[in-house]
Structure formats: C-alpha cells, structure tokens
Scaffold this motif. Structure first.
Motif, PDB file in Angstrom:
ATOM      1  N   ASP A   3       0.833  -1.201   0.000  1.00  0.00           N
ATOM      2  CA  ASP A   3       0.000   0.000   0.000  1.00  0.00           C
ATOM      3  C   ASP A   3       0.866   1.249   0.000  1.00  0.00           C
ATOM      4  OD1 ASP A   3      -2.317  -1.470   0.010  1.00  0.00           O
ATOM      5  OD2 ASP A   3      -2.741  -1.194   2.145  1.00  0.00           O
ATOM      6  N   ILE A   4       0.364   2.268  -0.688  1.00  0.00           N
ATOM      7  CA  ILE A   4       1.029   3.569  -0.806  1.00  0.00           C
ATOM      8  C   ILE A   4       0.104   4.634  -0.237  1.00  0.00           C
ATOM      9  CG2 ILE A   4       2.131   5.212  -2.362  1.00  0.00           C
ATOM     10  CD1 ILE A   4       3.422   2.480  -2.510  1.00  0.00           C
ATOM     11  N   GLN A   5       0.652   5.525   0.546  1.00  0.00           N
ATOM     12  CA  GLN A   5      -0.099   6.667   1.059  1.00  0.00           C
ATOM     13  C   GLN A   5       0.551   7.950   0.579  1.00  0.00           C
ATOM     14  OE1 GLN A   5      -1.167   7.136   5.490  1.00  0.00           O
ATOM     15  NE2 GLN A   5       0.588   8.477   5.228  1.00  0.00           N
ATOM     16  N   ARG A   6      -0.257   8.861   0.029  1.00  0.00           N
ATOM     17  CA  ARG A   6       0.248  10.171  -0.356  1.00  0.00           C
ATOM     18  C   ARG A   6      -0.502  11.241   0.412  1.00  0.00           C
ATOM     19  NH1 ARG A   6      -2.895  12.608  -4.419  1.00  0.00           N
ATOM     20  NH2 ARG A   6      -3.930  13.010  -2.451  1.00  0.00           N
ATOM     21  N   MET A   7       0.259  12.067   1.096  1.00  0.00           N
ATOM     22  CA  MET A   7      -0.321  13.167   1.847  1.00  0.00           C
ATOM     23  C   MET A   7       0.327  14.460   1.379  1.00  0.00           C
ATOM     24  SD  MET A   7      -0.810  13.504   5.987  1.00  0.00           S
ATOM     25  CE  MET A   7       0.953  13.574   6.301  1.00  0.00           C
TER      26      MET A   7
ATOM     27  N   TYR B  71      -5.231  13.843   0.802  1.00  0.00           N
ATOM     28  CA  TYR B  71      -4.809  12.520   1.257  1.00  0.00           C
ATOM     29  C   TYR B  71      -5.269  11.494   0.224  1.00  0.00           C
ATOM     30  CZ  TYR B  71      -4.510   8.244   4.032  1.00  0.00           C
ATOM     31  OH  TYR B  71      -4.202   6.987   4.475  1.00  0.00           O
ATOM     32  N   GLY B  72      -4.419  10.504  -0.043  1.00  0.00           N
ATOM     33  CA  GLY B  72      -4.809   9.454  -0.982  1.00  0.00           C
ATOM     34  C   GLY B  72      -4.077   8.164  -0.680  1.00  0.00           C
ATOM     35  N   GLU B  73      -4.673   7.042  -1.120  1.00  0.00           N
ATOM     36  CA  GLU B  73      -4.074   5.722  -0.956  1.00  0.00           C
ATOM     37  C   GLU B  73      -4.167   4.950  -2.270  1.00  0.00           C
ATOM     38  OE1 GLU B  73      -5.938   3.485   2.127  1.00  0.00           O
ATOM     39  OE2 GLU B  73      -5.614   5.013   3.678  1.00  0.00           O
ATOM     40  N   SER B  74      -3.207   4.070  -2.483  1.00  0.00           N
ATOM     41  CA  SER B  74      -3.276   3.151  -3.619  1.00  0.00           C
ATOM     42  C   SER B  74      -2.563   1.869  -3.228  1.00  0.00           C
ATOM     43  CB  SER B  74      -2.638   3.763  -4.877  1.00  0.00           C
ATOM     44  OG  SER B  74      -1.251   3.945  -4.688  1.00  0.00           O
ATOM     45  N   HIS B  75      -2.688   0.848  -4.055  1.00  0.00           N
ATOM     46  CA  HIS B  75      -2.033  -0.428  -3.786  1.00  0.00           C
ATOM     47  C   HIS B  75      -1.280  -0.876  -5.024  1.00  0.00           C
ATOM     48  CE1 HIS B  75      -1.283  -4.370  -2.077  1.00  0.00           C
ATOM     49  NE2 HIS B  75      -1.696  -4.906  -3.204  1.00  0.00           N
ATOM     50  N   LEU B  76      -0.048  -1.331  -4.824  1.00  0.00           N
ATOM     51  CA  LEU B  76       0.751  -1.858  -5.921  1.00  0.00           C
ATOM     52  C   LEU B  76       0.951  -3.358  -5.712  1.00  0.00           C
ATOM     53  CD1 LEU B  76       3.629   0.727  -6.521  1.00  0.00           C
ATOM     54  CD2 LEU B  76       1.766   0.159  -8.070  1.00  0.00           C
ATOM     55  N   PRO B  77       0.199  -4.188  -6.417  1.00  0.00           N
ATOM     56  CA  PRO B  77       0.444  -5.625  -6.311  1.00  0.00           C
ATOM     57  C   PRO B  77       1.781  -5.986  -6.933  1.00  0.00           C
ATOM     58  CG  PRO B  77      -1.088  -5.181  -8.092  1.00  0.00           C
ATOM     59  CD  PRO B  77      -0.859  -3.870  -7.386  1.00  0.00           C
ATOM     60  N   GLU B  78       2.324  -7.122  -6.549  1.00  0.00           N
ATOM     61  CA  GLU B  78       3.619  -7.531  -7.110  1.00  0.00           C
ATOM     62  C   GLU B  78       3.566  -7.610  -8.632  1.00  0.00           C
ATOM     63  OE1 GLU B  78       5.572 -10.904  -5.552  1.00  0.00           O
ATOM     64  OE2 GLU B  78       5.797 -10.067  -3.542  1.00  0.00           O
ATOM     65  N   SER B  79       2.417  -8.011  -9.172  1.00  0.00           N
ATOM     66  CA  SER B  79       2.297  -8.153 -10.627  1.00  0.00           C
ATOM     67  C   SER B  79       2.517  -6.829 -11.347  1.00  0.00           C
ATOM     68  CB  SER B  79       0.915  -8.705 -10.989  1.00  0.00           C
ATOM     69  OG  SER B  79      -0.114  -7.850 -10.494  1.00  0.00           O
ATOM     70  N   ALA B  80       2.211  -5.701 -10.687  1.00  0.00           N
ATOM     71  CA  ALA B  80       2.387  -4.383 -11.312  1.00  0.00           C
ATOM     72  C   ALA B  80       3.851  -3.973 -11.377  1.00  0.00           C
ATOM     73  CB  ALA B  80       1.589  -3.338 -10.542  1.00  0.00           C
TER      74      ALA B  80
ATOM     75  N   ALA C  23      -1.139   6.892 -11.438  1.00  0.00           N
ATOM     76  CA  ALA C  23      -0.394   7.172 -10.209  1.00  0.00           C
ATOM     77  C   ALA C  23      -1.009   8.354  -9.472  1.00  0.00           C
ATOM     78  CB  ALA C  23       1.071   7.474 -10.534  1.00  0.00           C
ATOM     79  N   MET C  24      -0.840   8.373  -8.159  1.00  0.00           N
ATOM     80  CA  MET C  24      -1.304   9.516  -7.382  1.00  0.00           C
ATOM     81  C   MET C  24      -0.485  10.758  -7.726  1.00  0.00           C
ATOM     82  SD  MET C  24      -2.217   7.926  -3.619  1.00  0.00           S
ATOM     83  CE  MET C  24      -0.685   7.011  -3.468  1.00  0.00           C
ATOM     84  N   HIS C  25      -1.161  11.883  -7.785  1.00  0.00           N
ATOM     85  CA  HIS C  25      -0.535  13.135  -8.197  1.00  0.00           C
ATOM     86  C   HIS C  25       0.189  13.788  -7.031  1.00  0.00           C
ATOM     87  CE1 HIS C  25      -0.636  17.585  -8.756  1.00  0.00           C
ATOM     88  NE2 HIS C  25      -0.193  17.261  -9.947  1.00  0.00           N
ATOM     89  N   ILE C  26       1.371  14.360  -7.307  1.00  0.00           N
ATOM     90  CA  ILE C  26       2.071  15.201  -6.346  1.00  0.00           C
ATOM     91  C   ILE C  26       2.346  16.557  -6.981  1.00  0.00           C
ATOM     92  CG2 ILE C  26       3.139  13.330  -5.029  1.00  0.00           C
ATOM     93  CD1 ILE C  26       5.728  13.833  -6.642  1.00  0.00           C
TER      94      ILE C  26
END
Length: 232
Positions: free
Chosen positions: A89-93, A130-139, A156-159
């Motif tokens: 899991d990825i968190q962007r704040m 605030y945002g979350e995403s998930h990167l499975p191993e397959s990605a 991808a989440m924007h910064i």
C-alpha cells in the motif's frame, strides 16, 4: 556521473521501538553534505515496534509518500484520511497549508517496516490532500510501476512537483532500463537484493545519485526491489 552512498553511511537512530535509517539529514541526524537531492528531501527506512508510533503532529508544504513493506500502518489525519495500510500500500499526503496526522503500527505483536519519503512541492499553500493506492507484485514485475507523479500518469497519485517515484521487482539476471530526459537527474535506492546500476554494484540500503546521464541500465544479481526517483 554516479555518486554512490552505501547503506552504512546513512544516518541511524535506534530508540528500541523505532529503528530508523535516514538517507538525508533528518531530525537529530545532520549531515550538511546530505540535505537532499533536488526536491527529494527525505528517505527514511523505518521499523516500528508492535503498537508503537507517533501521535498527532503537524506538517506543511511537503509531499509525503509512505510505502509499506511489511506489517500494518494505522493512519489518521485532520483532513478525514483514516485507515490501515498493508504491504504494497502507498499513502500520499500533500500537506499544503497544514495537516495534522498520526501513524502507528496497527499490530500488537508484529513489527512494521516502511519507507517514508518527502518531496518538496513546486506549489506552496495548496489545499491539503490525502490518498491511498495499492501496488500488487504483478504491477512491478517486468516493468516500472509509477508510484506517484507530477502528471498522475498511468493512474499514479498526483504530487505537486515535476518528479516521479517508480519501483520495480527484478529476478536474478533480469535487466531494466530507464531514460532520463535532458536536464533530469535520478536517485536510485535498493530496497532489497543486489543490482548493478550502470556498472556499479549496489546492495540493499545502497543508493546512487545520477547526474549528466541519459540512460540507466540495471541488472540484478539477486531477487531485488528498486526505487527510482526521476527528478528535475
């Protein structure tokens, strides 16, 4: 040109419940030669003991990315963001004008292992997000996966910065390349394994600052995960 920094050269703080390695100056670790690289300001590799963490504390005008490697991270902030992040899991704040948040190991028995990354924004005083995403191993197999990006490409989440964080998984003998546009630079950090970057062998925790190069050639000699920052 590649400038190598070995894992043991990083700053290290061990509080018992928190075991942290700092790629750049952070908190009580100060190294005037390692204050950041372009807009990349912090790469902290942290391990939190069971149930431990940080209570509510403030941030502002910083893009904060958290990547969970193992364990579970409980997060809460005053923008309404709340939840438990698991491995991958990825968190962007985007702290912007100011945000308060807490982060704890959600498990009472297991350790939590994560990377926390700070990137300085090119826009000041933006509204917090605030945002979350998930990167499975397959990605991450057979290609670069875009974690966060100034363009938000590939979902991808924007910064708020003209920068990208990418990651990939490599098997022994597998190769991966990356092209840098004119005037760009890169920072490569080896999460696990052993990888040759333009002929320089890097092991877990090692990193390379890359300037005045256009092509990056990576070859793994062990099962590996790599973080790549494409920076202005």
């Amino acid at each position: 040109m590649l400038t190598i920094r070995r894992s043991h050269e990083r700053g290290h703080a061990n509080r018992g419940w928190l075991d942290a390695y700092h790629s750049f100056s952070f908190n009580t670790y100060y190294d005037p030669t390692n204050m950041g690289f372009g807009p990349l300001r912090v790469i902290n590799e942290d391990k939190f003991g069971p149930g431990r963490g940080f209570g509510m504390h403030p941030h502002e005008d910083m893009e904060i990315v958290t990547y969970v490697l193992s364990g579970s991270l409980a997060h809460e902030d005053n923008t309404g963001g709340k939840g438990v992040l698991k491995p991958g899991d990825i968190q962007r704040m985007s702290a912007g004008t100011g945000v308060y948040h807490s982060e704890y190991n959600a498990s009472p028995t297991e350790w939590l292992h994560l990377f926390q990354i700070w990137i300085e924004p090119n826009v000041r005083g933006a509204a917090p997000r605030y945002g979350e995403s998930h990167l499975p191993e397959s990605a991450k197999r057979g290609k670069w996966a875009v974690v966060v990006s100034g363009t938000g490409r590939d979902g991808a989440m924007h910064i708020h910065q003209d920068a990208e964080l990418l990651t990939t998984l490599l098997e022994p003998g597998e190769e991966r390349s990356h092209t840098l546009a004119d005037g760009r630079r890169a920072y490569v950090h080896i999460v696990t394994g052993e990888v040759s970057v333009n002929g320089e062998v890097l092991k877990a925790g090692d990193a390379a600052r890359i300037e005045d190069e256009t092509q990056l050639a990576l070859v793994a000699s062990a099962a590996s995960e790599v973080l790549l920052f494409d920076l202005p």
